[in-house]
Write an enzyme that holds these catalytic residues in place. Structure first.
Site: not given
Length: 434
Positions: A214-218, A237, A335
């Site tokens: 996905g998106i972000g810091a993690i 995705e 997603g």
């Protein structure tokens, strides 16, 4: 008439183009960093000419001025993914929310939410008259293919991405030439908690795996911990700048992918100019509509597909909440469910839910006895292999309810383990005596 004549005959200003929107129309806008900001600003500026125009999109990156108080006569937003600029309108009842799997948004636009006007952003036409949808193909292509009227913001800064990402100029009704930067999303800061989560997730990734992130810091923290891996692939995705680092280091080469070997398959991109320059005319990057990329049947054709997603809450039996806090809609289904199901069906696939152990500055635990009242379950308990926090990895697949609870308590923040244990004893000690 050749394509150049078609283009020139339909070249206009943003103010003139939005005159083709009519009261009562459903307007679908391009997604995320491909949001056609110039067209949206012109539409909002023309608000007095409209009544009951429905605005439909997923991730908003701009101010979403059509959601502001006082715009109710002209516009009503129908969110299929809540964002920072639209959440308050949804909470206040000035906007609506429609739950839908990301993979099914094109179907939604072809059936239940028929499109009157599509506002999209594209690259300039090539020598054959094809414009690329650039960083967002996702549902945007379906919206453009089915709309009564298509208005395109033509931008030389939009990368020309390859794959199933093109519209011919004859599929577009009005062109508005602009020269503005594509919206960028800078990398988030990675703190000690995110770094620890990244290390724990990386332990579950093997050489030759294909990743969905996905998106972000993690997700960015996970990518930073994969430098010692070999032959990783991407079927996701979306991805952002961190993937570029691993491609340039030779870690991601898609060599062992069983579907589209040698290619990163993706439906949209969010990142900085570095990412956009990297994907421009790059044959390694294969863009495709979301009803292909996120179709669980397609995802499952990738052996060893590892799905890594973030979440808001996990209860003691493994139910995952990712899009709401109680009744408050924070984001959307996105997603996650598509890739969880696809990874579950993949030979050697794994699903990982990754999150900090606490929220609200450490005041609340994200591992909870019961999910919040009104919250919606994004991923069911039968579909989760691993839950990861900064405190470790809980393996849920194949475990009893009792064992799941034990594993989850072990990776909860120490400040909350006592109360979680009390609930565990109430629930499972009683069952042991029966």
């Amino acid at each position: 008439m050749d394509w150049r004549s078609h283009y020139q005959a339909r070249l206009t200003s943003a103010a003139a183009a939005v005159q083709h929107i009519q009261s009562g129309d459903r307007v679908v806008t391009g997604h995320a960093c491909a949001e056609p900001a110039v067209l949206i600003e012109a539409m909002v500026a023309n608000a007095c000419a409209y009544t009951d125009v429905e605005i439909v999109h997923m991730v908003p990156m701009g101010p979403a001025a059509y959601c502001a108080e006082g715009m109710e006569r002209s516009f009503r937003h129908n969110a299929i993914f809540a964002g920072g600029s639209t959440r308050k309108a949804i909470e206040a009842g000035r906007a609506d929310f429609t739950p839908v799997f990301f993979s099914q948004v094109p179907r939604l636009l072809r059936t239940a939410l028929l499109v009157d006007v599509a506002l999209v952003q594209v690259s300039p036409p090539d020598e054959h008259g094809y414009c690329s949808l650039g960083v967002s193909v996702d549902y945007t292509k379906a919206a453009a293919e089915t709309a009564r009227t298509v208005i395109a913001q033509v931008n030389p800064h939009m990368p020309r991405t390859l794959g199933d990402s093109f519209l011919h100029v004859t599929q577009i009704d009005h062109f508005v030439e602009t020269d503005v930067p594509v919206i960028e999303l800078p990398p988030p800061p990675i703190g000690e908690v995110e770094a620890a989560i990244g290390r724990n997730c990386a332990r579950l990734v093997r050489d030759g795996d294909t990743l969905q992130l996905g998106i972000g810091a993690i997700p960015d923290a996970v990518l930073k911990e994969l430098g010692d891996k070999k032959d990783l692939g991407i079927h996701s995705e979306m991805f952002s700048d961190g993937v570029v680092d691993l491609i340039e280091a030779g870690v991601i080469n898609n060599a062992r992918k069983t579907l589209h070997p040698g290619r990163c398959v993706v439906t949209f991109l969010m990142g900085t100019r570095r990412l956009y320059d990297f994907v421009d005319n790059n044959p390694m990057i294969q863009m495709a509509p979301v009803d292909y990329v996120n179709d669980p049947r397609v995802i499952a054709q990738n052996d060893n597909l590892v799905s890594i997603n973030s979440c808001i809450q996990v209860d003691l039996i493994g139910q995952v909440v990712s899009s709401s806090v109680g009744l408050r809609q924070i984001s959307g289904i996105g997603g996650q469910a598509d890739f969880v199901r696809g990874a579950t069906l993949s030979r050697g696939g794994r699903t990982i839910m990754a999150m900090p152990s606490t929220a609200q500055g450490g005041r609340t635990s994200k591992i909870v006895p019961f999910i919040d009242e009104g919250a919606s379950v994004s991923t069911g308990r039968c579909d989760v292999d691993y839950v990861v926090t900064e405190h470790g990895v809980a393996q849920l697949w194949g475990r009893t309810l009792r064992a799941r609870a034990e594993q989850l308590i072990a990776i909860a923040h120490p400040d909350f383990r006592e109360e979680l244990t009390e609930e565990y004893e109430r629930r499972f000690a009683r069952l042991a005596l029966v």
